[in-house]
Design an enzyme around this catalytic site. Structure first.
Site, mmCIF file in Angstrom:
data_model
loop_
_atom_site.group_PDB
_atom_site.id
_atom_site.type_symbol
_atom_site.label_atom_id
_atom_site.label_comp_id
_atom_site.label_asym_id
_atom_site.label_seq_id
_atom_site.Cartn_x
_atom_site.Cartn_y
_atom_site.Cartn_z
ATOM 1 N N GLU A 19 -28.773 50.873 -58.707
ATOM 2 C CA GLU A 19 -28.732 52.342 -58.727
ATOM 3 C C GLU A 19 -30.090 52.932 -58.362
ATOM 4 O O GLU A 19 -30.182 53.863 -57.555
ATOM 5 C CB GLU A 19 -28.308 52.810 -60.113
ATOM 6 C CG GLU A 19 -28.366 54.295 -60.358
ATOM 7 C CD GLU A 19 -28.161 54.624 -61.821
ATOM 8 O OE1 GLU A 19 -29.032 55.300 -62.406
ATOM 9 O OE2 GLU A 19 -27.148 54.196 -62.385
ATOM 10 N N LYS A 55 -25.014 45.118 -66.491
ATOM 11 C CA LYS A 55 -25.298 46.552 -66.468
ATOM 12 C C LYS A 55 -26.745 46.814 -66.055
ATOM 13 O O LYS A 55 -27.048 47.787 -65.353
ATOM 14 C CB LYS A 55 -25.015 47.172 -67.832
ATOM 15 C CG LYS A 55 -25.321 48.677 -67.939
ATOM 16 C CD LYS A 55 -24.616 49.490 -66.861
ATOM 17 C CE LYS A 55 -24.635 50.987 -67.069
ATOM 18 N NZ LYS A 55 -25.759 51.609 -67.672
#
Length: 322
Positions: free
Chosen positions: A178, A171
């Site tokens: 991102e 993550k």
């Protein structure tokens, strides 16, 4: 009824995942430091205290944690693990640091409680309608929680990445990617804004959403926000974040893995907060000192910058005259 799920932390992510779970036939028992009256009408049972919360869960208990990373997670573990039974599953669904997760899993392993790390992506909409879960932990604990998370995930949005820490590490890498994507799109929007004539940003973004190589949810969100906010005029340039990608940049340095795009995206984010721009003032002072360069704007230097180059980059000698 498919079973009982416990959720600690009924903020935006926790409450919306609870709503989704209720819709899919689960009984949800929630606990939060603050009572959320509006949740009762959605059939979420809110426990008054931790004892009631634990008592309402069927064995093996599955508890999903949606609270801020850091000391609150350790405090919760110290409080709840003695109340749980061997075979119960405690899943940290927030953005905890993967190294902390490994240490926590080791610390409570003797209790027989499985500690699962679940990196959760998709935002509030994903929590409500189908999230993306990246989990790490002991295989036996994963076998207990996996059917629930797959049920709450968007199709294909689940992976058991590895042992404890792997879910939060994956993550964290996701968040770094991102940041790089956000920075690239932001720079692209800046280029569109500087074109020699006004461009219809929303039409361009709409086109990019359909069939282009860069089509993505972020491109879609960019268009939606431009429409919702009516452009950039009322948006402050200050960018805030919670610091997870800073951890990734540090980790990359420890592992000697080059991540220049992700690292630069973090630097650009931090630069957005610098109102004083002391570094720029310092550079201007030194340039004034060694070359007499003016402070502030100069129409003369702007002209020089734009027009002092007569032609472009010279051709190699063997190409000249051809």
């Amino acid at each position: 009824m498919k079973g009982t799920i416990g959720i600690i932390g009924l903020g935006k992510m926790g409450s919306n995942l609870a709503f989704q779970a209720v819709d899919k036939g689960y009984e949800v028992v929630g606990y939060d430091l603050f009572v959320k009256p509006g949740l009762f009408q959605d059939k979420i049972i809110q426990a008054a205290d931790m004892e009631e919360f634990i008592g309402r869960l069927s064995l093996p208990r599955v508890v999903l944690i949606f609270i801020p990373a850091g000391k609150p997670i350790d405090d919760l573990i110290d409080n709840i693990v003695p109340m749980l039974s061997p075979g119960d599953v405690l899943a940290d669904c927030g953005n905890s640091y993967w190294g902390d997760t490994i240490r926590r899993a080791q610390r409570i392993s003797e209790s027989g409680v499985y500690f699962i790390d679940s990196g959760t992506s998709g935002g509030v909409d994903g929590a409500r309608n189908g999230a993306c879960f990246m989990i790490g932990g002991d295989k036996k604990g994963v076998e207990i929680i996996e059917p629930i998370l797959k049920d709450l995930a968007v199709e294909g949005g689940y992976v058991h990445a590895g042992n404890s820490g792997a879910g939060h590490y994956v993550k964290l890498v996701h968040n770094g990617i991102e940041f790089g994507m956000l920075q690239a799109i932001g720079e692209g929007m800046n280029l569109l804004a500087r074109y020699r004539e006004p461009l219809d940003y929303t039409s361009i973004l709409k086109c990019w959403e359909n069939g282009s190589v860069i089509r993505s949810w972020l491109i879609e969100l960019m268009r939606q926000q431009l429409e919702k906010q009516d452009g950039y005029d009322n948006i402050p340039a200050y960018i805030e974040d919670t610091g997870e990608v800073n951890w990734l940049v540090t980790d990359a340095m420890h592992m000697e893995v080059p991540i220049p795009v992700i690292a630069q995206s973090v630097m650009s984010l931090i630069a957005s907060r610098d109102k004083e721009q002391t570094w720029a003032k310092a550079v201007a002072m030194m340039r004034h000192g060694f070359g007499g360069h003016p402070f502030g704007e100069s129409a003369f230097l702007k002209y020089e910058r734009m027009y002092s180059q007569v032609e472009g980059f010279p051709k190699p000698q063997d190409e000249q005259g051809t």
